[in-house]
Design an enzyme around this catalytic site. Sequence first.
Site, PDB file in Angstrom:
ATOM      1  N   ASN A 137      24.843  64.847  38.219  1.00  0.00           N
ATOM      2  CA  ASN A 137      25.218  63.638  37.493  1.00  0.00           C
ATOM      3  C   ASN A 137      25.414  62.484  38.459  1.00  0.00           C
ATOM      4  O   ASN A 137      24.462  62.135  39.163  1.00  0.00           O
ATOM      5  CB  ASN A 137      26.374  63.853  36.513  1.00  0.00           C
ATOM      6  CG  ASN A 137      27.650  64.411  37.080  1.00  0.00           C
ATOM      7  OD1 ASN A 137      27.712  65.566  37.506  1.00  0.00           O
ATOM      8  ND2 ASN A 137      28.715  63.631  37.059  1.00  0.00           N
ATOM      9  N   ASP A 138      26.584  61.875  38.571  1.00  0.00           N
ATOM     10  CA  ASP A 138      26.746  60.593  39.264  1.00  0.00           C
ATOM     11  C   ASP A 138      26.154  60.558  40.667  1.00  0.00           C
ATOM     12  O   ASP A 138      26.386  61.467  41.475  1.00  0.00           O
ATOM     13  CB  ASP A 138      28.236  60.266  39.418  1.00  0.00           C
ATOM     14  CG  ASP A 138      28.986  60.280  38.104  1.00  0.00           C
ATOM     15  OD1 ASP A 138      28.357  60.509  37.060  1.00  0.00           O
ATOM     16  OD2 ASP A 138      30.204  60.078  38.139  1.00  0.00           O
ATOM     17  N   TRP A 162      27.144  71.028  33.669  1.00  0.00           N
ATOM     18  CA  TRP A 162      28.234  70.518  34.493  1.00  0.00           C
ATOM     19  C   TRP A 162      29.221  71.621  34.840  1.00  0.00           C
ATOM     20  O   TRP A 162      29.712  72.334  33.979  1.00  0.00           O
ATOM     21  CB  TRP A 162      28.962  69.391  33.763  1.00  0.00           C
ATOM     22  CG  TRP A 162      29.991  68.715  34.614  1.00  0.00           C
ATOM     23  CD1 TRP A 162      29.829  67.604  35.380  1.00  0.00           C
ATOM     24  CD2 TRP A 162      31.357  69.116  34.794  1.00  0.00           C
ATOM     25  NE1 TRP A 162      30.995  67.285  36.027  1.00  0.00           N
ATOM     26  CE2 TRP A 162      31.956  68.197  35.696  1.00  0.00           C
ATOM     27  CE3 TRP A 162      32.125  70.165  34.308  1.00  0.00           C
ATOM     28  CZ2 TRP A 162      33.292  68.296  36.083  1.00  0.00           C
ATOM     29  CZ3 TRP A 162      33.451  70.268  34.702  1.00  0.00           C
ATOM     30  CH2 TRP A 162      34.027  69.333  35.581  1.00  0.00           C
ATOM     31  N   PHE A 194      34.715  65.268  43.296  1.00  0.00           N
ATOM     32  CA  PHE A 194      34.207  64.328  42.306  1.00  0.00           C
ATOM     33  C   PHE A 194      33.600  63.106  43.012  1.00  0.00           C
ATOM     34  O   PHE A 194      33.438  63.086  44.227  1.00  0.00           O
ATOM     35  CB  PHE A 194      35.320  63.914  41.339  1.00  0.00           C
ATOM     36  CG  PHE A 194      35.565  64.907  40.228  1.00  0.00           C
ATOM     37  CD1 PHE A 194      35.098  66.209  40.298  1.00  0.00           C
ATOM     38  CD2 PHE A 194      36.277  64.530  39.102  1.00  0.00           C
ATOM     39  CE1 PHE A 194      35.319  67.119  39.271  1.00  0.00           C
ATOM     40  CE2 PHE A 194      36.512  65.429  38.059  1.00  0.00           C
ATOM     41  CZ  PHE A 194      36.036  66.719  38.151  1.00  0.00           C
ATOM     42  N   SER A 195      33.304  62.075  42.254  1.00  0.00           N
ATOM     43  CA  SER A 195      32.522  60.939  42.760  1.00  0.00           C
ATOM     44  C   SER A 195      33.276  60.118  43.792  1.00  0.00           C
ATOM     45  O   SER A 195      34.512  60.130  43.859  1.00  0.00           O
ATOM     46  CB  SER A 195      32.100  60.042  41.597  1.00  0.00           C
ATOM     47  OG  SER A 195      31.169  60.701  40.782  1.00  0.00           O
ATOM     48  N   ARG A 249      40.256  58.019  39.941  1.00  0.00           N
ATOM     49  CA  ARG A 249      39.084  58.588  40.604  1.00  0.00           C
ATOM     50  C   ARG A 249      38.038  57.548  40.994  1.00  0.00           C
ATOM     51  O   ARG A 249      38.132  56.381  40.684  1.00  0.00           O
ATOM     52  CB  ARG A 249      38.442  59.636  39.702  1.00  0.00           C
ATOM     53  CG  ARG A 249      38.034  59.174  38.320  1.00  0.00           C
ATOM     54  CD  ARG A 249      37.354  60.331  37.577  1.00  0.00           C
ATOM     55  NE  ARG A 249      37.057  60.033  36.188  1.00  0.00           N
ATOM     56  CZ  ARG A 249      37.842  60.339  35.163  1.00  0.00           C
ATOM     57  NH1 ARG A 249      39.004  60.926  35.378  1.00  0.00           N
ATOM     58  NH2 ARG A 249      37.479  60.061  33.925  1.00  0.00           N
ATOM     59  N   GLU A 301      35.105  54.248  34.803  1.00  0.00           N
ATOM     60  CA  GLU A 301      34.723  55.117  35.908  1.00  0.00           C
ATOM     61  C   GLU A 301      33.810  54.374  36.886  1.00  0.00           C
ATOM     62  O   GLU A 301      33.306  53.295  36.605  1.00  0.00           O
ATOM     63  CB  GLU A 301      33.996  56.367  35.381  1.00  0.00           C
ATOM     64  CG  GLU A 301      34.842  57.250  34.491  1.00  0.00           C
ATOM     65  CD  GLU A 301      34.119  58.505  34.039  1.00  0.00           C
ATOM     66  OE1 GLU A 301      34.719  59.593  34.130  1.00  0.00           O
ATOM     67  OE2 GLU A 301      32.958  58.406  33.601  1.00  0.00           O
TER      68      GLU A 301
END
Length: 564
Positions: A137-138, A162, A194-195, A249, A301
């Site tokens: 994903n990202d 995911w 995470f991102s 985040r 986000e």
Amino acid sequence: MTMLLLAAGLQAQTPMVLGKSHAMQRVKATERYLLLPVQEREENANIRVLVAGEQRQSLNVKLAVDQVDYYVPLDIQRFGSKDILLDITFYGDRRFTGAMKDFLCWKEMKQAGEFDTTNRERFRPAYHHTPLYGWMNDPNGMFYKDGVYHLYYQWNPYGSQWENMTWGHSTSKDLIHWKAQPMAIESDALGDIFSGSCVVDQKNDQVVAFYTSAGKCQVQSMAISKDNGMTFQKYSGNPVLVSNEEDFRDPKAFWNEDIKKWNLVLAVGQEMRIYSSENLKDWQYESSFGKDYGCHDGVWECPDLMKLPVRTAAVSDGSSSGVKTKWMLICNINPGGPFGGSATQYFIGDFDGHRFTCEHKDTRWMDYGKDHYATVTFDNAPEGRKIALAWMSNWQYANQVPTKQFRSANSVPRDLDLFEYNGQTYCGVTPSKELLALRGPVVKKLPQTCEIVVDVKESAEVVLSNALGEQVVMRYDASARTFSMDRTRSYASFSEAFPCVTTAPVYGDMKQLRIFVDHCSIEAFDSEGHMAMTNLVFPQEPYNQMKVKGGKATIYRLSPDPSL
């Protein structure tokens, strides 16, 4: 998907059944990889890898019960032992899955010296970045240094949905041809990875990554690379930022030449928080932005904050270049997109290193398609460019799209700037110039991968279709100054949220339309950067027919291989 694997089975070792949902499997490592059979409709099973009683890794995998969809590789050579114990807990409902001892996974676990990543997917893009296998994903941590673009991304190497978030890694010299690299950053006791972002720290000749550690709570961590982003050493003082907020985040750091300091933007609930630092380790809270601005239908986000030139301005605002500039804050939101699900909004204004001030109250979308999310830019890009990539999917159906070896691609690279229209300033989105190198010969028949350039007279319509009656209809309405894409007659049985008509404003008269077609996507741009629209499509047969009204079309065959 059946993968051709030179693999040896575990010689029908029977599992040690410890309960209705708990088992252990002993593995004597003879090859590098243990190939785990996946069945996507099943619930995750948790696998703890134990060596001499010590846990070395924990991962979640949808182990096959009665059907194998594909295999994923677990590198068991890295544990440095020939005796490995898998401690497995299943979470599926036994009423539907049957007795655990009869699960197909016990027979189908294999060992192999290599993992075959040969593409077997008809919808895998030809010229968009994708992972070799697994879920993506990202885009994360993108930067340019010493002639190489580095793209990290949210990656699950143990399935095509995911889970198990790490940073995958790819590199490119031209933004088109990408080479897969080893995993860059993987989970630890603080949580999954995470991102986040990377910055090129010129003063100390290093690359510094900032990312969210997602465990029981979300905190911000950093890691340092001394070899141009190929490997990272996590900072011993992690975490570097904490909060009592549940959604905290996606740190985006950058050097702010105006104040000679580093800034960092964080997504916190439905606002962005801004910090400053002199050393990349100690961060000072400066301000928050978001209340009463933009769309708040979902969680904010993946922020980005940048100074951009205003394309049509000729007056100086005191900047060294003598060109008028403004700041833009990117805010990705899920849900809340203009056509459902996830999307990218942006804000134009001023930033003094401490506080961002927005100059407009209306909600503005960077891309009016349904499959453009988590948009961020490369740090340290050449020529001062702001080059953006997006995740080309939507959370409404990302886990269900009709691929299995991999899931998700990135958009084509786009250059961002600003332009003025009717006294307002908007984000300009233009396909990056590197895409011109993809152009092959001009052809008359519609190939599977192409760029269609339409010189628009007034209103125009472009229809792509196949013999099955599937089609995508694109229309430019000159009087309303809107552009639309209708994919309601595209294959969509995997999700009721997929069929849609997306519509975008066009700020001014469209003179030329550029359409990028790949195996599972259509991206349309006004050639002057005044409109962008990204949508997935999954034709059961390739679109091989095109009808154009109100314009003249030129079709360029596109291929990342110049010999084709």
